[in-house]
Design a protein around this motif. Structure first.
Motif, PDB file in Angstrom:
ATOM      1  N   VAL A  53       0.857  -1.187   0.000  1.00 38.86           N
ATOM      2  CA  VAL A  53       0.000   0.000   0.000  1.00 38.86           C
ATOM      3  C   VAL A  53       0.895   1.240   0.000  1.00 38.86           C
ATOM      4  O   VAL A  53       1.436   1.641   1.015  1.00 38.86           O
ATOM      5  CB  VAL A  53      -0.937   0.018   1.227  1.00 38.86           C
ATOM      6  CG1 VAL A  53      -1.747   1.306   1.254  1.00 38.86           C
ATOM      7  CG2 VAL A  53      -1.854  -1.197   1.210  1.00 38.86           C
ATOM      8  N   ASN A  57      -1.730   4.157  -4.253  1.00 33.47           N
ATOM      9  CA  ASN A  57      -3.094   3.803  -3.839  1.00 33.47           C
ATOM     10  C   ASN A  57      -3.905   5.043  -3.501  1.00 33.47           C
ATOM     11  O   ASN A  57      -5.127   5.062  -3.658  1.00 33.47           O
ATOM     12  CB  ASN A  57      -3.062   2.886  -2.612  1.00 33.47           C
ATOM     13  CG  ASN A  57      -2.384   1.557  -2.894  1.00 33.47           C
ATOM     14  OD1 ASN A  57      -1.175   1.502  -3.064  1.00 33.47           O
ATOM     15  ND2 ASN A  57      -3.156   0.491  -2.957  1.00 33.47           N
ATOM     16  N   PHE A  61      -4.808   5.762  -7.942  1.00 34.75           N
ATOM     17  CA  PHE A  61      -5.980   4.927  -8.204  1.00 34.75           C
ATOM     18  C   PHE A  61      -7.280   5.724  -8.309  1.00 34.75           C
ATOM     19  O   PHE A  61      -8.060   5.515  -9.256  1.00 34.75           O
ATOM     20  CB  PHE A  61      -6.118   3.839  -7.130  1.00 34.75           C
ATOM     21  CG  PHE A  61      -7.354   3.001  -7.305  1.00 34.75           C
ATOM     22  CD1 PHE A  61      -7.363   1.910  -8.158  1.00 34.75           C
ATOM     23  CD2 PHE A  61      -8.524   3.310  -6.628  1.00 34.75           C
ATOM     24  CE1 PHE A  61      -8.508   1.149  -8.344  1.00 34.75           C
ATOM     25  CE2 PHE A  61      -9.677   2.564  -6.798  1.00 34.75           C
ATOM     26  CZ  PHE A  61      -9.663   1.473  -7.652  1.00 34.75           C
ATOM     27  N   GLN A 305      -1.977  -0.477 -13.035  1.00 38.29           N
ATOM     28  CA  GLN A 305      -2.187  -0.082 -11.651  1.00 38.29           C
ATOM     29  C   GLN A 305      -2.107  -1.280 -10.712  1.00 38.29           C
ATOM     30  O   GLN A 305      -1.520  -1.212  -9.634  1.00 38.29           O
ATOM     31  CB  GLN A 305      -3.548   0.611 -11.498  1.00 38.29           C
ATOM     32  CG  GLN A 305      -3.911   1.007 -10.074  1.00 38.29           C
ATOM     33  CD  GLN A 305      -2.954   2.019  -9.462  1.00 38.29           C
ATOM     34  OE1 GLN A 305      -2.209   2.693 -10.185  1.00 38.29           O
ATOM     35  NE2 GLN A 305      -2.972   2.155  -8.155  1.00 38.29           N
ATOM     36  N   THR A 306      -2.684  -2.409 -11.125  1.00 37.31           N
ATOM     37  CA  THR A 306      -2.607  -3.634 -10.322  1.00 37.31           C
ATOM     38  C   THR A 306      -1.169  -4.052 -10.130  1.00 37.31           C
ATOM     39  O   THR A 306      -0.731  -4.398  -9.021  1.00 37.31           O
ATOM     40  CB  THR A 306      -3.386  -4.772 -11.005  1.00 37.31           C
ATOM     41  OG1 THR A 306      -4.758  -4.393 -11.146  1.00 37.31           O
ATOM     42  CG2 THR A 306      -3.291  -6.055 -10.201  1.00 37.31           C
ATOM     43  N   SER A 309       0.851  -1.294  -7.955  1.00 41.78           N
ATOM     44  CA  SER A 309       0.378  -1.086  -6.588  1.00 41.78           C
ATOM     45  C   SER A 309       0.763  -2.230  -5.664  1.00 41.78           C
ATOM     46  O   SER A 309       0.829  -2.052  -4.448  1.00 41.78           O
ATOM     47  CB  SER A 309      -1.146  -0.897  -6.568  1.00 41.78           C
ATOM     48  OG  SER A 309      -1.814  -2.092  -6.921  1.00 41.78           O
ATOM     49  N   ASN A 341      -4.806  -4.612  -0.149  1.00 43.38           N
ATOM     50  CA  ASN A 341      -4.256  -3.536  -0.976  1.00 43.38           C
ATOM     51  C   ASN A 341      -5.322  -2.969  -1.922  1.00 43.38           C
ATOM     52  O   ASN A 341      -5.477  -1.752  -2.040  1.00 43.38           O
ATOM     53  CB  ASN A 341      -3.073  -4.077  -1.779  1.00 43.38           C
ATOM     54  CG  ASN A 341      -2.507  -3.056  -2.737  1.00 43.38           C
ATOM     55  OD1 ASN A 341      -1.812  -2.129  -2.355  1.00 43.38           O
ATOM     56  ND2 ASN A 341      -2.814  -3.221  -4.019  1.00 43.38           N
ATOM     57  N   THR A 344      -7.923  -1.032  -0.003  1.00 43.52           N
ATOM     58  CA  THR A 344      -7.410   0.265   0.438  1.00 43.52           C
ATOM     59  C   THR A 344      -7.537   1.304  -0.672  1.00 43.52           C
ATOM     60  O   THR A 344      -7.899   2.458  -0.418  1.00 43.52           O
ATOM     61  CB  THR A 344      -5.942   0.135   0.864  1.00 43.52           C
ATOM     62  OG1 THR A 344      -5.833  -0.844   1.898  1.00 43.52           O
ATOM     63  CG2 THR A 344      -5.409   1.458   1.370  1.00 43.52           C
ATOM     64  N   SER A 345      -7.231   0.899  -1.901  1.00 47.26           N
ATOM     65  CA  SER A 345      -7.337   1.820  -3.037  1.00 47.26           C
ATOM     66  C   SER A 345      -8.760   2.337  -3.195  1.00 47.26           C
ATOM     67  O   SER A 345      -8.984   3.534  -3.384  1.00 47.26           O
ATOM     68  CB  SER A 345      -6.890   1.111  -4.325  1.00 47.26           C
ATOM     69  OG  SER A 345      -5.534   0.737  -4.266  1.00 47.26           O
TER      70      SER A 345
END
Length: 633
Positions: A53, A57, A61, A305-306, A309, A341, A344-345
Motif C-alpha cells: 500500500v 493507492n 488509483f 495499476q494492479t 500497486s 491492498n 485500500t485503493s
C-alpha cells in the motif's frame, strides 16, 4: 559432554553453507538462527501491507477510476488482480520464502538470470532516493500545517496578480498541475499577452515549498528546509531499520495501521460536507460509464495499476518473505495482502473524492476541474480542499501524517531489499555490523537525494519516476516469470511450494499453472509492448526536459538493465565445458539452491545432493564463506 557440545556446534555452523557468524539481532526463538525470522506473523503481514500500500493507492488509483469510467473501472481492475496481481505476488513471495534469501541469491535456481535480481536491487536503490524526497515533502507540509490559517489557504503577500483564490477567466492555461483552474478565454487570440493564474495552493507548492526553477537545466541552490526534512526522513528510516526486521516489525504496528484510521476519519468527515455526493458520483457512483470498458486504454490502466500497486518486481516481496518460517502459509498471506491492498485503493478513493466534491461545490465548478493525480492531488488539490474545512490544520495534519506513514512503510522495504542482499552476499563482513550498515546506507541515500531538493529537484524526481519506476519493472518481471516457469520449471517450483505448504491436488494447481505459464506472461508482454510504443518523453506540467536530461534518463535505464547481460556473460565465461554445456549448467539450479536449513531439505535437497564433497578432503569453513561471498556473480 563438553566435546559432544562442541561437535554439535561445529555441525550447526559447517553443515549449513550460509555461514558463519550469528547476527546479534537474531532472537533465541527464531527458526533460522543465522538470518533471523519475523517475531510473529502479524509483523510480516503488516510489513507486506505497508510495502504494497503505497502513495499510488492514494494519489493515482482514485484518478484512474474517475478517468476510466468510475465504477466500471473496478471490473477490469479486479479481473487483472485475479489473473496477474495475485499469481505474481504469490510467486515472488513463495520464491523468497523457500530459500530464505533475498532477490539476488534466489536466482541460484537459474544462475543465468541472476542479473535480474541485481537489476531489481538497483531499481530499489534508485527509487529509494526519490521516495525519500517525497517523504521529505510530506514532513515539510506536516510542519507547515501546524499553524492557523494554513499558509496555502490564501494568496501570500507579494504573490502578485497571477494568484487568485477564486476561479478566473484567463487567456492561458496554468502550466502547472491544476491546469483547469483557469480557462481559455474565447476572445483570446495568438497576439494576446497571456497570464498564468495560480491558486494559493499552487503558488505555495511552487514558490514556497519547492522554490521551483524554470527547468532541469536551472538547478539553483539547495532548498534548505527540504534538505533538513530529507535529513529527518533519513534518520527516521535508519532508526526504524537499525535492528532489521526486529525493529521495523515493531514500527509497522503504527505506520501500517494509522493510514486506515486517517482514511476512515477523512471519509466520515468528507461525506458530511456539501457537494460530497457529487464527488463520489464522479468517482464510482451515478456518473460511472460502462461504455468505457470497450476502450483498450482502460484495461491497460487497470493492469498497470494492479501491477505497480502490489510492488511486484522490486525485490521487496522476496526480501520480506525470506524472513518467514519455512512452513508459513504464504498462499493464504498472498490473498490477504493483495485483497487488502485493493480494498485500500477503493476506500481511499471515497475519502479523496468526497472532499474534492466539496471543493468543487465551494468554487461552483465541475468536479472534473479539481480532480488531479500524483503531486497535484497530494500537495495542491487536496490541501486546498482541506483548507476550506473548519479546524483545517487538524485535517491537514492527519492527511500528511498519513502520507508520511505510507511513504515510510514503502521506504523501509526498499532499503531492506538492499541490506538483505548485502548480508546474504557478505555475511562475515556485515552480520555483526547491521546497525552500521543501515546508517551508512541511509547516509548515502541522503547525499544522493540532495540534487532532488535543489530548486530543480521536482524535475529530477519526475525524471527518475518516469524512467526507472515504469516499463523497466515490466521487463524484469517478464524475465522473472520466464525464468521460474519455463527455465527452472513451473512443476518443479510447485513441488518446492508443496514442501512448504503440504501436498495439494492437481485441480488446485490448475489455475496457478495457467496463470504462470500463459495468462500472466501474455498480459505482461502486451502491457510492455504497449508501454514502449506509446512512450513519450516525460514533462512536468508543460515544461519540457532538455535533451541531456532525457539522455540521462535512458542512462539510468541502461544502468539497471545492463546487469542482466553482464552477469550472464560473466557466468558463461566462468563455467566449464563447451558453450552448450555451460549454458545448460547455468539454466539448472546451482548446488547452493535449496531450503536454507538442513531440516527442511528432505530427499529432494539432501546434503549429499546439494554439497558434494571431494574425495579424501574436508569441507573447510573458509570454503563455505567463499561460496556465499561469490554467489552474486
Amino acid at each position: 559432554m563438553r566435546k559432544y557440545r562442541w561437535n554439535n556446534f561445529k555441525d550447526l555452523i559447517f553443515r549449513n553453507p550460509a555461514v558463519v557468524q550469528q547476527d546479534p539481532h537474531v532472537d533465541d526463538g527464531d527458526e533460522n538462527a543465522e538470518r533471523g525470522n519475523w517475531s510473529n506473523k502479524k509483523e510480516y503481514i503488516l510489513s507486506m501491507i505497508g510495502y504494497a500500500v503505497g502513495l499510488g493507492n492514494i494519489w493515482r488509483f482514485p484518478y484512474l477510476a474517475y478517468k476510466n469510467g468510475g465504477g466500471a473501472f473496478l471490473i477490469p481492475y479486479f479481473l487483472m488482480l485475479v489473473v496477474v496481481g495475485i499469481p505474481l505476488f504469490f510467486l515472488e513471495s513463495a520464491f523468497g520464502q523457500f530459500c530464505s534469501q533475498g532477490p539476488i541469491n534466489v536466482w541460484r535456481a537459474v544462475p543465468l538470470l541472476q542479473g535480474v535480481g541485481v537489476a531489481m536491487v538497483m531499481v530499489s536503490l534508485i527509487v529509494s532516493i526519490y521516495y525519500n524526497v517525497i517523504i521529505a515533502y510530506s514532513l515539510y507540509y506536516l510542519f507547515a500545517s501546524m499553524q492557523f490559517p494554513l499558509p496555502w489557504s490564501s494568496c501570500l503577500s507579494g504573490a502578485g496578480s497571477n494568484c487568485s483564490s477564486t476561479p478566473e477567466v484567463s487567456c492561458n492555461v496554468s502550466d502547472v498541475l491544476m491546469a483547469n483552474w483557469t480557462q481559455e478565454n474565447s476572445n483570446c487570440s495568438s497576439s494576446n499577452t497571456t497570464v498564468s493564474v495560480q491558486t494559493p495552493s499552487e503558488k505555495y507548492w511552487d514558490h514556497v515549498a519547492l522554490q521551483r526553477s524554470g527547468g532541469l537545466d536551472e538547478t539553483g541552490p539547495i532548498v534548505w528546509h527540504l534538505a533538513l526534512c530529507l535529513l529527518l526522513s533519513s534518520i527516521l528510516v535508519a532508526l526504524a531499520l537499525i535492528r532489521g526486521i526486529k525493529s521495523s516489525g515493531k514500527v509497522v504496528y503504527f505506520t501500517a495501521t494509522f493510514p486506515y484510521v486517517v482514511i476512515v476519519i477523512l471519509l466520515i468527515r468528507g461525506v458530511t460536507l456539501e457537494g460530497a455526493k457529487d464527488g463520489i458520483a464522479f468517482y464510482i457512483g451515478s456518473e460511472s460509464n460502462l461504455t468505457k470498458l470497450t476502450e483498450a486504454q482502460v484495461w491497460k490502466d487497470a493492469a498497470t495499476q494492479t501491477f505497480y500497486s502490489l510492488s511486484i518486481g522490486w525485490g521487496g516481496l522476496m526480501a520480506l518473505a525470506s524472513y518467514n518460517n519455512f512452513h508459513n502459509n504464504v498462499f493464504k498471506d498472498s490473498f490477504v495482502i493483495t485483497l487488502t491492498n485493493a480494498g485500500t485503493s477503493v476506500l481511499a478513493g471515497f475519502a479523496i473524492f468526497s472532499i474534492l466534491g466539496h471543493m468543487a461545490h465551494f468554487y461552483k465548478i465541475p468536479v472534473g476541474e479539481v480532480v488531479k493525480e500524483g503531486f497535484g492531488l497530494a500537495f495542491i488539490a487536496y490541501p486546498d480542499a482541506l483548507s476550506k474545512l473548519p479546524i483545517s490544520p487538524l485535517w491537514s495534519i492527519l492527511f500528511f501524517v498519513m502520507l508520511l506513514t505510507v511513504g515510510l512503510d514503502s521506504q523501509f522495504a526498499g532499503i531492506e531489499v538492499i541490506i538483505t542482499c548485502l548480508l546474504d552476499a557478505f555475511p562475515t563482513a556485515f552480520k555483526s555490523k547491521h546497525a552500521l550498515l543501515t546508517v551508512m546506507l541511509c547516509s548515502i541515500l541522503y547525499l544522493l537525494g540532495l540534487p532532488c531538493v535543489t530548486r530543480a529537484g521536482i524535475y529530477w524526481v519526475t525524471l527518475i519516476d518516469q524512467f526507472v519506476a515504469s516499463w523497466v519493472l515490466l521487463f524484469l518481471v517478464l524475465l522473472e516469470i520466464i525464468g521460474v516457469s519455463y527455465i527452472y520449471g513451473g512443476n518443479r517450483f510447485i513441488k518446492d511450494i508443496e514442501m512448504m505448504l503440504g501436498k495439494k491436488t492437481c485441480t488446485f494447481w490448475l489455475w496457478w499453472r495457467s496463470c504462470w505459464f500463459f495468462i500472466s506472461p501474455c498480459i505482461i508482454v502486451v502491457i510492455l509492448g504497449w508501454s514502449l510504443v506509446t512512450f513519450s518523453p516525460p514533462t512536468y506540467g508543460q515544461i519540457q526536459y532538455p535533451v541531456w536530461g532525457l539522455n540521462l534518463g535512458w542512462c539510468m535505464v541502461a544502468f539497471v538493465l545492463m546487469w542482466i547481460p553482464v552477469v550472464a556473460v560473466y557466468k558463461l565465461i566462468k563455467a566449464k565445458g563447451n558453450t552448450w554445456k555451460r549454458l545448460k549448467s547455468l539454466c539448472s539450479p546451482s548446488e547452493e539452491w535449496h531450503p536454507y536449513l538442513d531440516v527442511h531439505r528432505g530427499e529432494r535437497y539432501s546434503e549429499t545432493r546439494s554439497l558434494p564433497k571431494k574425495k579424501n578432503s574436508k569441507n573447510k569453513p573458509e570454503d563455505n564463506v567463499n561460496v556465499i561471498a561469490s554467489s552474486w556473480l
